[in-house]
Design a protein around this motif. Structure first.
Motif, PDB file in Angstrom:
ATOM      1  N   PHE A 211       0.832  -1.203   0.000  1.00 32.95           N
ATOM      2  CA  PHE A 211       0.000   0.000   0.000  1.00 32.95           C
ATOM      3  C   PHE A 211       0.870   1.258   0.000  1.00 32.95           C
ATOM      4  CE2 PHE A 211      -3.691  -2.341   2.283  1.00 32.95           C
ATOM      5  CZ  PHE A 211      -4.111  -2.847   1.071  1.00 32.95           C
ATOM      6  N   ALA A 212       1.956   1.233   0.772  1.00 33.03           N
ATOM      7  CA  ALA A 212       2.838   2.400   0.855  1.00 33.03           C
ATOM      8  C   ALA A 212       3.499   2.673  -0.492  1.00 33.03           C
ATOM      9  CB  ALA A 212       3.894   2.176   1.934  1.00 33.03           C
ATOM     10  N   GLY A 215       0.843   3.860  -2.867  1.00 31.96           N
ATOM     11  CA  GLY A 215       0.446   5.215  -2.489  1.00 31.96           C
ATOM     12  C   GLY A 215       1.472   6.247  -2.905  1.00 31.96           C
ATOM     13  N   THR A 218       1.290   6.685  -6.761  1.00 30.33           N
ATOM     14  CA  THR A 218       0.070   7.362  -7.228  1.00 30.33           C
ATOM     15  C   THR A 218      -0.183   8.673  -6.492  1.00 30.33           C
ATOM     16  OG1 THR A 218      -1.263   6.063  -5.666  1.00 30.33           O
ATOM     17  CG2 THR A 218      -1.011   5.181  -7.903  1.00 30.33           C
ATOM     18  N   SER A 220      -0.901   9.218  -3.342  1.00 32.54           N
ATOM     19  CA  SER A 220      -2.115   9.078  -2.537  1.00 32.54           C
ATOM     20  C   SER A 220      -1.762   9.113  -1.053  1.00 32.54           C
ATOM     21  CB  SER A 220      -2.830   7.762  -2.873  1.00 32.54           C
ATOM     22  OG  SER A 220      -3.911   7.550  -2.008  1.00 32.54           O
ATOM     23  N   LEU A 223      -3.612   6.489   1.156  1.00 28.62           N
ATOM     24  CA  LEU A 223      -3.127   5.115   1.055  1.00 28.62           C
ATOM     25  C   LEU A 223      -1.848   4.940   1.876  1.00 28.62           C
ATOM     26  CD1 LEU A 223      -4.186   2.605  -0.298  1.00 28.62           C
ATOM     27  CD2 LEU A 223      -2.723   3.064  -2.259  1.00 28.62           C
ATOM     28  N   ILE A 224      -1.010   5.941   1.873  1.00 34.79           N
ATOM     29  CA  ILE A 224       0.214   5.888   2.690  1.00 34.79           C
ATOM     30  C   ILE A 224      -0.153   5.889   4.181  1.00 34.79           C
ATOM     31  CG2 ILE A 224       2.311   7.146   3.334  1.00 34.79           C
ATOM     32  CD1 ILE A 224       2.439   8.148   0.443  1.00 34.79           C
TER      33      ILE A 224
END
Length: 378
Positions: A211-212, A215, A218, A220, A223-224
């Motif tokens: 996810f990191a 993120g 993108t 985001s 998300l991070i």
């Protein structure tokens, strides 16, 4: 960060974290932006079997209205999701302390999570099942609404899609998300609970890294932030379960030690230092008229200035606001209370008088348990 109580459902306080209050206008703007409305209008139109009027949805302040209604509806949906968890927990007579809504969704806090795999399984899946049910109700609303109710049709249809996506996303096996808890429950069917937790936590941290990275690629921030939350919660849960296992079956009275080294409250700091050197101890229990009233350590002494060391007494130096616990309290609960109070020690009241327990005592007990492998008290 500060939480605000907004209502109570089934005796459960529902709270809103300040992070959500700050984020809601941003979320409303994101949902009401032209690209989002255009994208979801096609999906909702497909669900409703009609074409939504984009010009009407994007005219004037309507996008703000759409975004605000959708954002509020989303967090109502999140609340219902968490109430699904709470309902399942209460079916097993488990106490739900609160539900908190924050920037990443919702958190239902339980006084104690069950270790029976089937109970954790059904509590975990109850949230996604509730979200799917809410999505189905919203879909029924889409079918029932007239095509002329453009704004309402869009918001209800958006909530139908979002609730299903919420259920699917929560079932990703990234512990401690719902899917991760389901994974732990299934792993715990044929292996120790602590081992199942370690495996689920490792998978959770792997998802946190993914996810990191995604993120960051993108751009985001949410998300991070989610990745950081999953990583911290997964490692924290794994550590907590390991501590709980090592202290299982012990009372705080088993861990506590008798009051051996004491110093009077009216003793001078110079007397205290002499005692520390003479007894080769960096910690003393403070008494007054034969009663234990606090604890003093070398760390307290180091914090004093030279003038304070010459003028103060042990009573000025000692830590007095210590938790008091019954000797038959579970050792793990006592450790949690000690950490919550941020105290260096706790006073344990038993039939044979007052004892003292510190984090070092808990560490020694757990190390002994780990080395000896015993399941009983010492």
């Amino acid at each position: 960060m500060r939480n605000y109580h907004i209502t109570t459902v089934w005796g459960i306080p529902i709270r809103v974290n300040i992070s959500l209050l700050v984020f809601l206008p941003v979320l409303a703007w994101l949902i009401g932006s032209g690209a989002q409305i255009e994208f979801y209008a096609g999906i909702v139109g497909g669900l409703a079997g009609t074409e939504l009027d984009l010009v009407r949805l994007q005219a004037g302040t309507t996008p703000w209205l759409v975004g605000t209604l959708a954002a509020v509806g989303l967090f109502v949906s999140v609340t219902l999701h968490e109430l699904g968890h709470a309902w399942a927990a209460m079916r097993y007579d488990l106490e739900v302390e609160s539900i908190t809504l924050w920037i990443l969704g919702g958190l239902a806090s339980f006084k104690q999570m069950p270790r029976e795999w089937n109970r954790e399984f059904w509590i975990a899946v109850a949230g996604p099942i509730t979200s799917v049910a809410v999505g189905a109700v919203c879909y029924a609303g889409v079918l029932a609404l007239p095509a002329s109710a453009t704004v309402t049709l869009f918001v209800v249809g958006w909530l139908a899609v979002t609730n299903v996506l919420l259920a699917v996303f929560n079932m990703v096996p990234a512990f401690p998300m719902d899917g991760g808890r389901v994974l732990r429950a299934l792993l715990a069917r044929n292996r120790p609970y602590a081992s199942a937790t370690r495996i689920a936590a490792r998978i959770g941290t792997a998802f946190a890294v993914l996810f990191a990275v995604f993120g960051a690629l993108t751009f985001s921030p949410l998300l991070i932030l989610l990745a950081l939350f999953i990583y911290a919660a997964a490692t924290g849960e794994s550590r907590t379960v390991a501590l709980s296992d090592l202290l299982d079956g012990l009372t705080v009275g088993d861990v506590a030690r008798p009051v051996a080294l004491t110093v009077e409250a009216d003793a001078s700091i110079e007397d205290l230092v002499d005692r520390m050197f003479a007894d080769r101890s960096s910690e003393f229990t403070v008494t007054e008229n034969g009663e234990v009233i606090g604890v003093v350590t070398i760390e307290d002494f180091r914090a004093l200035s030279k003038a304070e060391r010459e003028a103060d007494t042990v009573a000025d130096l000692m830590e007095t606001d210590l938790p008091r616990m019954a000797a038959d309290s579970p050792a793990f609960d006592a450790l949690v209370e000690l950490d919550t109070a941020r105290a260096s020690a706790a006073l344990i009241e038993g039939p044979d008088g007052v004892h003292v327990v510190t984090r070092a005592d808990f560490a020694s007990a757990m190390e002994m348990r780990r080395l000896v492998g015993t399941s009983g008290p010492f």
